[in-house]
Design an enzyme around this catalytic site. Structure first.
Site, PDB file in Angstrom:
ATOM      1  N   TYR A   1       0.916  -1.307   0.082  1.00  0.00           N
ATOM      2  CA  TYR A   1      -0.031   0.064  -0.007  1.00  0.00           C
ATOM      3  C   TYR A   1       0.924   1.364  -0.091  1.00  0.00           C
ATOM      4  CZ  TYR A   1      -3.627  -3.371   1.594  1.00  0.00           C
ATOM      5  OH  TYR A   1      -4.539  -4.745   1.683  1.00  0.00           O
TER       6      TYR A   1
ATOM      7  N   SER B   1     -12.862  -5.517   2.011  1.00  0.00           N
ATOM      8  CA  SER B   1     -13.810  -5.103   1.156  1.00  0.00           C
ATOM      9  C   SER B   1     -15.331  -5.581   1.414  1.00  0.00           C
ATOM     10  CB  SER B   1     -13.562  -5.326  -0.449  1.00  0.00           C
ATOM     11  OG  SER B   1     -12.269  -4.781  -0.664  1.00  0.00           O
ATOM     12  N   PRO B   2     -15.880  -5.439   2.763  1.00  0.00           N
ATOM     13  CA  PRO B   2     -17.110  -5.958   3.204  1.00  0.00           C
ATOM     14  C   PRO B   2     -18.191  -5.057   2.721  1.00  0.00           C
ATOM     15  CG  PRO B   2     -16.257  -4.871   4.916  1.00  0.00           C
ATOM     16  CD  PRO B   2     -14.893  -4.904   4.056  1.00  0.00           C
TER      17      PRO B   2
ATOM     18  N   GLY C   1     -17.803  -3.935  -0.689  1.00  0.00           N
ATOM     19  CA  GLY C   1     -17.875  -3.981  -2.218  1.00  0.00           C
ATOM     20  C   GLY C   1     -16.917  -2.799  -2.782  1.00  0.00           C
TER      21      GLY C   1
END
Length: 337
Positions: free
Chosen positions: A61, A208-209, A211
């Site tokens: 990152y 990414s819960p 989306g």
């Protein structure tokens, strides 16, 4: 600290207790456009005040910038937080290149670099970010286990692996956490990984819960809200006709949110918590945000309970989503099922 902190759960059998929701820190340094660093640091503090104790980063990152950004926060709160970082995705001066490396020599180099950037003596959870099928899994996990023996790492984690791969790795050294994408839009982990994690007592950490933000309902207009530098401009689910089709799938999410006086994001996060609970899993979703207001909204979702009827209404969504979750799915667990 406030009195209204979120509940806690165990991260793997005998692992650290952490808040039932963590914070994904990726977007602070890259991928989602410019960041207000002052606001991002305020969000870190707000998260800890709310009982969020699992903070998730990776060496990839910002090419290490995210770990460096977190270092002062880590230093100020080292005994209060569980620090997770990852290795395995290699970047070069080529801005589009993403390689995958799992060889022991690389793992040794990667952990030293992360420890230096984070300015800490030990990483609480060290993940293999992506799997290179050309490197024997036992060889990679064996090298990670050596880091535990050396005191550089406390717990091991894997990301984007199948159920069979999780079992193989766990036989070499206990795996505390499995981090893979899991949401109302992405449920391929339920093919094998979820069952294996439940069987082995491995905690599940859904990334990414929301989306990548789509489940908040913010992208109904074919992704026109996306700014320059936002990597979602190239994500299949956010583009053109796919975006329009996927926005229409959120109707039951909005309806259920209205019934609870909640937001679409809170419904999506509550669904992940309850879906995992139904499988007997310890679960710690890690939605990412750079804003205090969004952080508090996300944390409030841990107190939302959906009814059986509401869960049933949400069940068909994933099977109708248009577009893959990445332009190239080759390094995901779905490609190896």
């Amino acid at each position: 600290m406030t009195d209204n902190r979120i509940a806690t759960t165990e991260l793997g059998n005998g692992g650290p207790r952490v808040g039932v929701q963590g914070l994904g820190c990726m977007g602070i340094s890259e991928f989602y456009g410019d960041t207000d660093e002052f606001a991002a640091r305020d969000t870190l503090e707000a998260a800890l005040e709310a009982g969020v104790t699992l903070f998730d980063t990776a060496d990839v990152y910002g090419r290490g910038a995210n770990e460096e950004f977190l270092a002062p926060f880590v230093g100020a709160h080292r005994d209060e937080i569980t620090l997770a970082t990852k290795f395995g995705i290699e970047r070069t001066d080529d801005p589009v290149y993403r390689g995958v490396r799992n060889d022991p020599a690389y793992i040794g180099q990667a952990v030293e670099a992360s420890l230096r950037r984070l300015n800490t003596e030990v990483i609480d959870v060290y993940y293999m970010h992506r799997r290179d099928p050309l490197v024997p899994l036992a060889e990679s996990v064996g090298a990670m286990a050596e880091l535990v023996r050396q005191g550089k790492v406390r717990e091991l984690g894997l990301s984007e692996v199948t159920g069979a791969e999780l079992r193989e790795a766990h036989a070499v050294h206990p795996i505390a956490a499995l981090q893979s994408e899991w949401s109302l839009f992405s449920r391929d982990v339920e093919v094998s990984a979820v069952g294996a994690a439940a069987e082995l007592g491995v905690a599940f950490v859904p990334y990414s819960p929301l989306g990548r933000g789509f489940l908040t309902g913010a992208f109904a207009d074919a992704g026109k809200e996306l700014t320059d530098g936002d990597f979602r401009q190239a994500q299949p689910r956010f583009t053109g006709e796919n975006a329009r089709k996927n926005a229409a799938l959120l109707e039951p999410v909005h309806r259920i949110a209205a019934a609870h006086g909640a937001t679409a994001a809170q419904v999506a996060l509550a669904w992940v918590q309850q879906r995992a609970g139904a499988h007997g899993l310890s679960v710690v979703p890690i939605p990412g945000t750079r804003k205090r207001s969004r952080l508090l909204e996300n944390v409030a979702a841990t107190r939302l309970t959906l009814t059986a009827e509401e869960l049933a209404a949400l069940e068909p969504i994933a099977g109708q989503v248009a577009g893959d979750r990445y332009p190239d799915m080759s390094s995901t667990s779905a490609a190896r099922e």
